[in-house]
Design a protein around this motif. Structure first.
Motif: not given
Lengths: 405, 310
Positions: B28-29, B31-33, B36, B259, B263
């Motif tokens: 998920g991590y 994927l989140g990045l 973005n 990005a 982060e």
């Protein structure tokens, strides 16, 4: 330049590790419990979070660690807080919660700040099975949200209750002869919460037999509110109700004093309960109604307020501060009862009753705390709860008599 | 089509295919990045399609993005989600055409200021309409997950690249390059400069509105302050310029490092995030005035020169 950067980095590291450091200092063998926190430190909501959200997290962590940590299955374990700034941006909130869940492997995550950011993060809390005991998350969609996100809990109340209790209080004042007429001037900030509250209140006022003699809205961030207050004054209302946000809560009240708006009840919504509001208007705040409230005479609140001031140097507000702290007490008691298993904690939250600074709190079948404060009033320099949906110690409401001097 | 173009197409298709596999990693991590990155790639690339050749800096991304978000928020209960995404694209293009007709005669800083104000204007109009209709808070509760949103964005990115590539090969693209070099010359050569600019401005308008519509289910709760955040417009410009707005793939090489930098700073310095981001902007502008594309070109030129000498 180099030295400055180094200084900045050192300061940054010192700040970010302050709690971690404090937590580690006292622990011997047991690992700390990692608790994540995501909320605005910058952006439009940073001011609100700095009053009601962050200080309570700090206070709670300090208190827990001062007594040796949380009792998890017989072992005392310290708490370590990992803080992230979401810049008041839901995309960042989502990313930070995800980071806490997957990279930092936080044991628990404190619910974010404000309705939009809480709801944006809800799918992530749900996916990783974290209980989300939300505070500043006021909505009328509790049922839908709770069925979609079964681990989301609601502590502060619902939009319709805030609107209907204002109508109820004004009706009671009218029946008691404190309001000598039916005329209401109602204004709202044209933004999410303000629109929702005004839309909920409009039919309720009519139902209760009030006449809305002035009804207008102003854009968020309006600097000059004097036309609004002047027009409201011209309508000669008995009560003035503003569904307002922090900057306009102050702005409207300033104008009301300048225009000498003579009403028997004066209500502004969000931030009326801030200590800064009382400090800004002093005796002129006397009798002003606002959203929220607490029972400032309860021993639990007094003790909490003193600890809050000692730990953070600032007074808690008279509404969401105590609820934020209560949400952490709830988390603490659930962990001590069933351990670090998040599913078990969520299940326990749904069943148990928790002893908090606000009194006992339990959640209904929609994960909703039904007993909360809805309306408060500045009385003798303290913002006292005057309407609630099941809390003890409400004061009786007073007539607003002029603006003093 | 030349052999080199076919090779580029195949490579691009492969890259997109690999990018589309990210949700299968189950993290998920990342994927989140990735989500973005995909979002900003779409926004920055479509932004550069217009602003790259014409040199008109548009700060209107947030206006179109918010328009798309609100299209989904307001229509969610009456229309199916997919039709709303398409509708958002149409509304975005129409708004861009209207704005273009009214303002593309403005040049330089006047155009920039207008586009910045546009987000606020659209926001106030929508809020006003919401206030008048007594519409309550907007909740977009769907079963759409981050995986779906990511795939939608990757698909949209493919579309943007295709459109960009086609425009680059078309008469319109040629006309725009001339406009970018000298608008006066372009007009004298018989190019309808206003029409060309308006047509092209509709592309980033529609794309940003579609992106906003795609992200609405991710935010779930739609409020003006979040949908129309001016920050978004600036981020898009900064990322596109960091990469280089002159090439189709330029923004991408800006978006990815940016990005990741964002982060890293957010996770390492939670108390100084904005401060350090500001410092990084300054450093980037100072060290990389032509963006990564400029840097890559310089390195390439040096390499080929060296080869020439030996």
């Amino acid at each position: 330049m180099k030295r400055r950067t180094t200084l900045k980095m050192t300061a940054a590291l010192a700040l970010s590790s302050m709690f971690g450091g404090a937590a580690l200092a006292g622990s011997h063998s047991a690992d700390p419990i990692v608790i994540g926190a995501v909320a605005p430190k910058t952006g439009p909501l940073a001011g609100g979070a700095a009053v009601t959200h962050w200080p309570n997290i700090r206070l709670w962590a300090e208190q827990v660690n001062a007594r040796g940590g949380l009792n998890v299955d017989g072992t005392m374990r310290m708490v370590e807080i990992i803080e992230y700034d979401d810049q008041t941006n839901p995309g960042e909130t989502i990313k930070a919660v995800q980071r806490l869940a997957t990279q930092d492997e936080a044991d628990f995550i404190i619910a974010p700040f404000a309705t939009g950011l809480n709801i944006a993060a809800a799918p992530i809390f749900a996916r990783y099975g974290y209980p989300q005991i939300s505070v500043s998350n006021i909505t009328d969609q509790v049922e839908d949200l709770a069925s979609k996100f079964p681990n989301m809990f609601f502590t502060l109340g619902s939009t319709s209750a805030f609107a209907s209790d204002v109508v109820r209080i004004l009706s009671e004042m009218r029946d008691a002869g404190q309001l000598t007429g039916n005329r209401i001037a109602m204004v709202n900030v044209a933004d999410a919460f303000g629109i929702e509250l005004a839309a909920a209140a409009r039919p309720l006022f009519k139902e209760a037999g009030f006449e809305i003699v002035y009804d207008t809205s102003y854009p968020l961030g309006t600097q000059d509110l004097s036309p609004v207050v002047k027009a409201a004054k011209d309508a000669a209302p008995n009560a003035f109700v503003a569904w307002s946000y922090p900057p306009d809560t102050f702005g409207l009240t300033e104008q009301a004093i300048i225009e000498d708006l003579q009403v028997e009840a004066y209500y502004t919504a969000v931030a009326t309960c801030f200590p800064a509001f009382g400090a800004r208007f002093g005796a002129q705040a006397e009798g002003i109604l606002g959203a929220g409230g607490v029972n400032p005479d309860s021993e639990a609140f007094k003790e909490y307020a003193a600890a809050h001031e000692a730990a953070t140097g600032a007074k808690p507000d008279y509404w969401a501060s105590a609820t934020t702290y209560a949400s952490l007490q709830i988390l603490e008691q659930a962990i001590e009862a069933v351990g670090l298993d998040r599913e078990a904690v969520s299940a326990h939250l749904k069943e148990a009753t928790f002893t908090t600074v606000l009194g006992d709190i339990s959640f209904n079948e929609n994960n909703f705390n039904e007993a909360f404060w809805t309306v408060g009033q500045w009385q003798d320099g303290v913002f006292r709860g005057v309407a609630e949906t099941g809390r003890e110690g409400a004061s009786s409401v007073r007539v607003k008599s002029g603006w003093g001097s | 089509m030349t052999a080199a173009e076919i090779r580029t197409l195949i490579l691009a298709a492969l890259a997109l295919g690999v990018a589309a596999l990210l949700p299968l990693t189950g993290s998920g991590y990342w994927l989140g990045l990735g989500l973005n990155i995909a979002m900003f790639t779409v926004l920055a690339t479509s932004w550069a399609l217009f602003s790259g050749p014409t040199h008109y800096i548009s700060l209107a991304t947030a206006a179109f993005f918010g328009l798309g978000t609100y299209t989904v928020g307001l229509g969610f209960e009456t229309l199916p989600y997919w039709s709303l995404v398409a509708l958002a694209g149409i509304l975005g293009a129409v708004l861009a055409a209207l704005v273009g007709l009214a303002t593309l005669r403005l040049s330089g800083v006047y155009f920039v200021i207008f586009t910045l104000g546009l987000a606020e204007l659209v926001r106030q109009v929508i809020t006003w309409a919401q206030n008048m209709s007594g519409q309550k808070g907007l909740y977009v509760l769907t079963d759409i997950t981050e995986d779906h949103i990511y795939w939608q964005l990757v698909g949209l990115a493919a579309l943007v690249y295709l459109v960009g590539w086609l425009i680059g090969r078309s008469r319109l693209g040629f006309a725009l390059r001339i406009i970018g070099d000298d608008e006066e010359v372009a007009r004298h050569s018989g190019i309808d400069t206003a029409r060309a600019k308006v047509l092209l401005f509709m592309v980033p308008g529609a794309v940003a509105a579609i992106t906003g519509a795609m992200l609405a289910p991710r935010y779930v709760y739609i409020e003006p302050a979040l949908a129309f955040t001016p920050m978004l417009s600036f981020q898009v410009v900064i990322m596109a310029l960091l990469g280089g707005a002159g090439r189709l793939w330029g923004p991408l090489v800006g978006v990815i490092p940016f990005a990741i930098l964002w982060e890293t700073i957010s996770s390492t310095f939670p108390n100084q995030t904005m401060l350090l981001l500001g410092v990084s902007f300054l450093v980037i502008v100072y060290v990389l005035p032509k963006g990564f594309v400029g840097l890559i070109d310089t390195v390439r030129r040096r390499l080929s020169n060296r080869e020439g000498w030996t």
